[in-house]
Design an enzyme around this catalytic site. Structure first.
Site, PDB file in Angstrom:
ATOM      1  CE  LYS A  38      -0.142  -0.440   4.966  1.00 27.41           C
ATOM      2  NZ  LYS A  38      -0.690  -1.261   6.037  1.00 27.41           N
ATOM      3  NE  ARG A 132      -5.942   0.096  11.458  1.00 23.55           N
ATOM      4  CZ  ARG A 132      -4.738  -0.060  10.925  1.00 23.55           C
ATOM      5  NH1 ARG A 132      -3.848   0.937  10.972  1.00 23.55           N
ATOM      6  NH2 ARG A 132      -4.393  -1.190  10.352  1.00 23.55           N
ATOM      7  CE1 TYR A 248      14.185  31.713   4.774  1.00 20.82           C
ATOM      8  CE2 TYR A 248      14.205  29.361   4.316  1.00 20.82           C
ATOM      9  CZ  TYR A 248      13.898  30.663   3.936  1.00 20.82           C
ATOM     10  OH  TYR A 248      13.308  30.893   2.727  1.00 20.82           O
ATOM     11  CG  MET A 296       9.543  24.064  -0.012  1.00 25.84           C
ATOM     12  SD  MET A 296       8.460  25.209  -0.872  1.00 25.84           S
ATOM     13  CE  MET A 296       7.694  26.050   0.494  1.00 25.84           C
TER      14      MET A 296
HETATM   15  C1  LIG Z   1       0.120  -2.145   6.638  1.00 27.49           C
HETATM   16  C2  LIG Z   1      -0.389  -3.464   7.049  1.00 27.49           C
HETATM   17  C3  LIG Z   1       0.466  -4.551   7.217  1.00 27.49           C
HETATM   18  C4  LIG Z   1       1.972  -4.403   7.196  1.00 27.49           C
HETATM   19  O1  LIG Z   1       2.404  -3.825   8.404  1.00 27.49           O
HETATM   20  P1  LIG Z   1       3.949  -3.527   8.750  1.00 27.49           P
HETATM   21  O2  LIG Z   1       3.903  -3.039  10.148  1.00 27.49           O
HETATM   22  O3  LIG Z   1       4.398  -2.483   7.802  1.00 27.49           O
HETATM   23  O4  LIG Z   1       4.681  -4.815   8.592  1.00 27.49           O
HETATM   24  C5  LIG Z   1      -0.102  -5.787   7.482  1.00 27.49           C
HETATM   25  N1  LIG Z   1      -1.450  -5.918   7.608  1.00 27.49           N
HETATM   26  C6  LIG Z   1      -2.297  -4.886   7.480  1.00 27.49           C
HETATM   27  C7  LIG Z   1      -3.749  -5.117   7.644  1.00 27.49           C
HETATM   28  C8  LIG Z   1      -1.797  -3.621   7.219  1.00 27.49           C
HETATM   29  O5  LIG Z   1      -2.644  -2.595   7.111  1.00 27.49           O
END
Ligand SMILES: *Cc1c(COP(=O)(O)O)cnc(C)c1O
Length: 348
Positions: A38, A132, A248, A296
């Site tokens: 992701k 969650r 800065y 920046m």
């Molecule tokens: C992002 C995610 C993972 C991976 O987690 P890491 O801590 O990056 O290894 C696994 N399962 C779910 C549901 C996630 O959202």
């Protein structure tokens, strides 16, 4: 339009990515080892990560959104993709069209998927205490999933990066769900969960951060290799006499006559102001401490000890994730996913 290469790039080590995946797969024991890709593969490039890991034998990938799934089509043969955020009303067109499985996260999503009558297997998330995403354990045990064709039934650990008693509680809750709800496979562990030991692995593990060079727990220290190194081209090198300040707020004053290199890198690229004070870079084995504030688009480094470094040279920014996280207070996840679109991604 002609393509002009930007003056900053991310050097990406595919051999290190594969070595990290192999170590995580070995720690997963008989369970299969997937990959969370992701957020564009945690900022590294989901398409490339998927290609490299699929060639190494990884068969299960996870994205958050359907737009991320669509961008990865067509999938290599034999590769499965799951969409962690499941199916909202507006996702159903994508969910019908794309060869990816939704991870159903609520009673409403289960009803929506059943009503669509796809008949294809889906995945399901059960919330074992994080509050969650996912059906509640009572819902899963109370028949809400009866008759559903579930490929992978999963839950997610909230505190696996710590020695927290929530881990054992989530494990026990997940076992109860596994014993009651039929699915082809069960999956609980992320990167940190893999480090907790084999009883957390079930049939499939889902590492993310450790693939990309993060060390989620001390068990991984010495086994996980750095994958991403930001590099920046030097815009100019200037002589700064002792007693003059740089940048800065004039927060850094040259203690002696110094040579200061100004690099194409700044907080707009995700190199945030909290790197000031601890950040640095290297060039041909020489250490280049960051001086002054991060701007920046620009950051200054003391290159007094780096004889020969000049305009146009590339320097490698310090970015060991565990160490940089300890120095800046940013999480290892933020350090990677914050790296901006101006970096050219260079895989080696
Ligand atoms: C992002 C995610 C993972 C991976 O987690 P890491 O801590 O990056 O290894 C696994 N399962 C779910 C549901 C996630 O959202």
């Amino acid at each position: 339009m002609i393509a002009i290469p930007p003056p900053l790039r991310l050097r990406l080590d595919s051999a290190a990515l594969v070595a990290n995946w192999r170590w995580l797969a070995a720690q997963s024991g008989p369970a299969a080892c997937g990959a969370a890709i992701k957020a564009d593969g945690y900022g590294l490039g989901a398409r490339e990560v998927l290609a490299v890991l699929a060639a190494a034998g990884c068969r299960d990938f996870f994205v958050a959104h359907w737009s991320e799934a669509a961008a990865l089509m067509p999938l290599p043969t034999g590769v499965a993709l799951s969409v962690l955020h499941g199916v909202g009303e507006s996702d159903m067109v994508a969910a019908r069209l794309l060869p990816a499985r939704p991870v159903l996260n609520s009673i409403e999503q289960v009803a929506r998927w059943r009503a669509a009558g796809e008949g294809r297997p889906c995945d399901v998330m059960v919330d074992t205490g994080m509050n969650r995403l996912g059906l509640r354990v009572e819902e899963a045990l109370g028949g809400a999933l009866d008759g559903l064709a579930i490929d992978t039934l999963m839950s997610h650990l909230a505190s696996a990066d710590e020695d927290h008693d929530q881990n054992a509680r989530q494990l026990a809750a997940f076992r109860a769900v596994r014993d009651a709800v039929p699915a082809r496979r069960y999956s609980l562990a992320n990167s940190a969960g893999i480090c907790l030991g084999g009883e957390y692995a079930f049939d499939l593990t889902r590492p993310g951060i450790a693939l990309y060079g993060g060390t989620p727990r001390t068990e991984a220290v010495g086994h996980i290799r750095q994958v991403a190194v930001p590099e920046s081209r030097i815009l100019q090198v200037r002589s700064v006499p002792a007693g003059e300040s740089v940048g800065y707020g004039a927060v850094w004053t040259a203690p002696r006559d110094s040579r200061i290199a100004v690099a194409n890198l700044g907080y707009a690229d995700g190199y945030l102001r909290c790197h000031a004070g601890s950040g640095g870079a290297t060039w041909r084995g020489r250490r280049l401490p960051l001086v002054g504030r991060v701007s920046m688009d620009l950051t200054a480094f003391d290159v007094s000890e780096a004889e020969g470094l000049g305009e146009g040279d590339w320097i490698a920014i310090d970015y060991d994730l565990a160490q940089t996280s300890a120095h800046t207070g940013l999480s290892q996840y933020e350090l990677l996913t914050g790296l901006g679109a101006r970096f050219a991604r260079h895989w080696h």
